[in-house]
Design an enzyme around this catalytic site. Structure first.
Site, PDB file in Angstrom:
ATOM      1  N   SER A  95       0.915  -1.054  -0.244  1.00  0.00           N
ATOM      2  CA  SER A  95      -0.032   0.073  -0.117  1.00  0.00           C
ATOM      3  C   SER A  95       0.842   1.102  -0.102  1.00  0.00           C
ATOM      4  CB  SER A  95      -1.013   0.062   1.088  1.00  0.00           C
ATOM      5  OG  SER A  95      -1.848   1.073   1.004  1.00  0.00           O
ATOM      6  N   THR A  96       0.664   2.172   0.943  1.00  0.00           N
ATOM      7  CA  THR A  96       1.425   3.241   0.881  1.00  0.00           C
ATOM      8  C   THR A  96       3.069   3.247   1.152  1.00  0.00           C
ATOM      9  OG1 THR A  96      -0.094   4.304   2.227  1.00  0.00           O
ATOM     10  CG2 THR A  96       1.897   5.440   2.183  1.00  0.00           C
ATOM     11  N   HIS A 119      -2.355  -0.985  -3.382  1.00  0.00           N
ATOM     12  CA  HIS A 119      -3.436  -0.273  -3.458  1.00  0.00           C
ATOM     13  C   HIS A 119      -3.459   0.907  -4.163  1.00  0.00           C
ATOM     14  CE1 HIS A 119      -4.148  -2.009   0.765  1.00  0.00           C
ATOM     15  NE2 HIS A 119      -4.575  -2.608  -0.045  1.00  0.00           N
ATOM     16  N   MET A 126      -0.341   1.144   5.317  1.00  0.00           N
ATOM     17  CA  MET A 126      -1.156   1.501   6.450  1.00  0.00           C
ATOM     18  C   MET A 126      -2.329   0.473   6.648  1.00  0.00           C
ATOM     19  SD  MET A 126      -1.482   3.782   8.974  1.00  0.00           S
ATOM     20  CE  MET A 126      -2.459   4.366  10.267  1.00  0.00           C
ATOM     21  N   ASP A 135      -4.608  -4.726   5.968  1.00  0.00           N
ATOM     22  CA  ASP A 135      -5.064  -5.628   4.706  1.00  0.00           C
ATOM     23  C   ASP A 135      -3.858  -6.456   4.358  1.00  0.00           C
ATOM     24  OD1 ASP A 135      -6.566  -6.568   2.767  1.00  0.00           O
ATOM     25  OD2 ASP A 135      -5.475  -4.924   1.457  1.00  0.00           O
TER      26      ASP A 135
END
Length: 375
Positions: free
Chosen positions: A189-190, A215, A308, A311
């Site tokens: 993700s991030t 993501h 973050m 998930d």
């Protein structure tokens, strides 16, 4: 200046600066961010010059930045920020080919994430935009930018769906590897765009087939895949239903759609599905990892990178329980140590490795027999 920085760093709320030449977008972002109890809009600005003037008085925790603006474009402003006083910057862009190309340049310049401009045309679109924008703001506030990492209070995340919403849970037993190809499943993700680039560019052309959830908004994943394809020895493409998972190629889940792994005889393919957000994301790493656990078992390897939230944490545990090798990125090299941290806490990660060690671990794991992986 020191006092102002200390005040910002100690604030209980995450303070956001919005920079966009559209008054409508500034208002929509302000309303969404202000609706969250842990976020507040420090200020808005219609161009980078006004933003720079506002930042002389106080440094925001997070900046939402448009790309196309008058007087100075967002990319130029981003590069100046990162050179002079790095802070977490989220690019707020439009769903166009030009915008997706610029966003790749922005990520390479130091932006921590990218979102699409908020949609308010329907109640569902507004709800989805609010969830994504607020979650991205929180993740950015946690991001490691240079030596800076703001300390923020843990946020109680609203109720969320599990992978059960897309793929039923099946109790799996660890078993010897089946006579099928090895596969690698990766979630991020991030900070994941640059982490994935570091991993994929280091892999040999004959590495196992790879399936990836990053993501990212729809349409941007195609540009991301194209960019990686030009940098890597392996082929990289945005996944489509029916694409086979073959050695020397990575498939990236398209934004706004879930991706599942399926086994057909001795081969694998991917299936792209619509459905609700899982673990507050679509695509969801948990969905991909659960499908990999069920389809590949001990022939799979699961890797959870920076991001973050949680998930992928439960999905990685399901993969390990099915006999797969599992890896979580370590805290020191994560932009945001959220998803890997949750996986480690669950006991889902067999190994915890720095980013520059993960590609080597993949190649070492490939040399093992499936039976050795299940032992």
């Amino acid at each position: 200046m020191v006092d102002r920085l200390a005040k910002s760093a100690s604030s209980e709320k995450i303070r956001v600066l919005i920079v966009d030449d559209s008054a409508t977008v500034r208002r929509a972002l302000s309303d969404i961010i202000s609706s969250a109890p842990d976020l507040e809009v420090m200020a808005t600005a219609s161009d980078p010059y006004k933003a720079a003037e506002r930042m002389r008085d106080e440094i925001p925790d997070v900046m939402f930045l448009d790309i196309e603006m008058p007087r100075m474009d967002g990319l130029t402003f981003l590069r100046r920020i990162m050179a002079q006083r790095p802070i977490p910057v989220v690019i707020c862009s439009t769903l166009t080919a030009e915008g997706s190309t610029a966003f790749m340049q922005a990520l390479e310049a130091g932006a921590v994430d990218v979102i699409t401009k908020p949609r308010v045309d329907t109640a569902q679109a507004l709800s989805d935009s609010r969830m994504r924008i607020c979650d991205v703001a929180r993740a950015a506030a946690h991001a490691r930018i240079g030596v800076r990492r703001r300390v923020v209070q843990p946020v109680k995340i609203e109720k969320k769906l599990t992978a059960d919403a897309i793929i039923p849970h099946v109790t799996l037993r660890k078993r010897p590897g089946l006579i099928t190809d090895r596969i690698i499943a990766i979630g991020a993700s991030t900070g994941g765009t640059e982490a994935l680039r570091a991993v994929l560019t280091a892999l040999p052309v004959d590495c196992p087939g790879i399936v990836i959830v990053q993501h990212m908004p729809e349409r941007f994943t195609a540009s991301f895949a194209e960019r990686l394809d030009g940098l890597c020895r392996i082929a990289v493409k945005e996944a489509e239903t029916g694409d086979p998972v073959i050695p020397g190629r990575a498939l990236i889940a398209p934004g706004n759609h879930h991706m599942l792994l399926e086994r057909l005889g001795k081969q694998y393919r991917v299936v792209i599905k619509d459905g609700p957000h899982v673990s507050r994301h679509r695509p969801s790493v948990d969905v991909l990892f659960r499908s990999a656990a069920q389809a590949a078992g001990a022939n799979a390897m699961g890797i959870l990178l920076t991001g973050m939230g949680d998930d992928g944490a439960h999905g990685l545990l399901e993969m390990r329980s099915a006999g797969a090798r599992t890896v979580a990125q370590d805290e020191a090299t994560c932009v945001v140590f959220g998803m890997p941290k949750e996986a480690i806490a669950l006991g889902a990660a067999e190994k915890i490795l720095p980013l520059d060690r993960i590609a080597r671990q993949i190649t070492e794991d490939v040399r093992r027999s499936p039976e050795a992986c299940a032992s």
